[in-house]
Design an enzyme around this catalytic site. Sequence first.
Site, PDB file in Angstrom:
ATOM      1  N   ASP A   1     -26.534  -2.908  15.207  1.00  0.00           N
ATOM      2  CA  ASP A   1     -26.589  -2.162  14.027  1.00  0.00           C
ATOM      3  C   ASP A   1     -25.644  -1.233  12.865  1.00  0.00           C
ATOM      4  O   ASP A   1     -26.351  -0.887  11.965  1.00  0.00           O
ATOM      5  CB  ASP A   1     -27.425  -2.695  12.589  1.00  0.00           C
ATOM      6  CG  ASP A   1     -27.179  -3.855  11.256  1.00  0.00           C
ATOM      7  OD1 ASP A   1     -26.371  -3.932  10.864  1.00  0.00           O
ATOM      8  OD2 ASP A   1     -28.519  -3.565   9.946  1.00  0.00           O
TER       9      ASP A   1
ATOM     10  N   SER B   1     -29.210   0.069   2.640  1.00  0.00           N
ATOM     11  CA  SER B   1     -28.587  -0.310   3.293  1.00  0.00           C
ATOM     12  C   SER B   1     -27.019   0.515   4.784  1.00  0.00           C
ATOM     13  O   SER B   1     -26.410   1.071   3.280  1.00  0.00           O
ATOM     14  CB  SER B   1     -28.022  -1.533   3.729  1.00  0.00           C
ATOM     15  OG  SER B   1     -28.942  -2.629   4.432  1.00  0.00           O
TER      16      SER B   1
ATOM     17  N   HIS C   1     -23.956  -4.415   9.031  1.00  0.00           N
ATOM     18  CA  HIS C   1     -23.896  -5.506   7.864  1.00  0.00           C
ATOM     19  C   HIS C   1     -23.082  -4.669   7.228  1.00  0.00           C
ATOM     20  O   HIS C   1     -23.085  -5.842   6.151  1.00  0.00           O
ATOM     21  CB  HIS C   1     -25.242  -6.486   8.306  1.00  0.00           C
ATOM     22  CG  HIS C   1     -26.580  -5.135   7.330  1.00  0.00           C
ATOM     23  ND1 HIS C   1     -27.042  -4.384   7.808  1.00  0.00           N
ATOM     24  CD2 HIS C   1     -26.115  -5.372   5.639  1.00  0.00           C
ATOM     25  CE1 HIS C   1     -28.023  -3.761   6.919  1.00  0.00           C
ATOM     26  NE2 HIS C   1     -27.664  -4.798   5.139  1.00  0.00           N
TER      27      HIS C   1
END
Length: 198
Positions: A68, A156, A31
């Site tokens: 992911d 992230s 992402h």
Amino acid sequence: VAPMVVKIVTNEADGSGIIISSDGSIITNWHVVRGYDTVGVILFDETYNPEKPAYILADVIKTDPKVDLALIQLQLPPKSLNSIRFGRTPEIGSAVHAIGHPFGEDWTYTMGYISQIRQAYTWNYYDDVDLDSPEVTSEHTAMVIQTQTPINPGNSGGPLINERAELIGINSFRSSGEGINFAVSISEVEDFIQRKEQ
């Protein structure tokens, strides 16, 4: 470990990544690079100036939205790059560490403990433009490490690290509850790297 952590920049947002090979291979979240074939990467430098960052371009060479994860490759890697060693799935209660760029606070260090290991855990990302009725933009399933190590936007794709400075997970998301954060486990990272499909 800080020199192995990179900042990944797109038109939409910033994220983190970790160098896994001296040839310039970097693991991050899908992402973080979603929708891009090429992204900007900033390497750790004690003289780093956020007002005048030095970017290196990196190609997105492999992704797996389900877990992911993404693998990117620096186009022109420096000759001397340190890369992180891989560890094993940790035990509940063990101390862990994270380095990333939460809310633009670059190369921030935090620490915490493993709360649980969750197999085949499913989570969603939401489009938060409309806070009254957010829409699910993607759904993921993977083995994850639950930790109370703080994870915020900008963390992230960054590393979750054990006491031996080994990679044990990729920090990925947090729940709405306080101190409930998740990293995709090292076993998923290793499986992703070994798979041939791009």
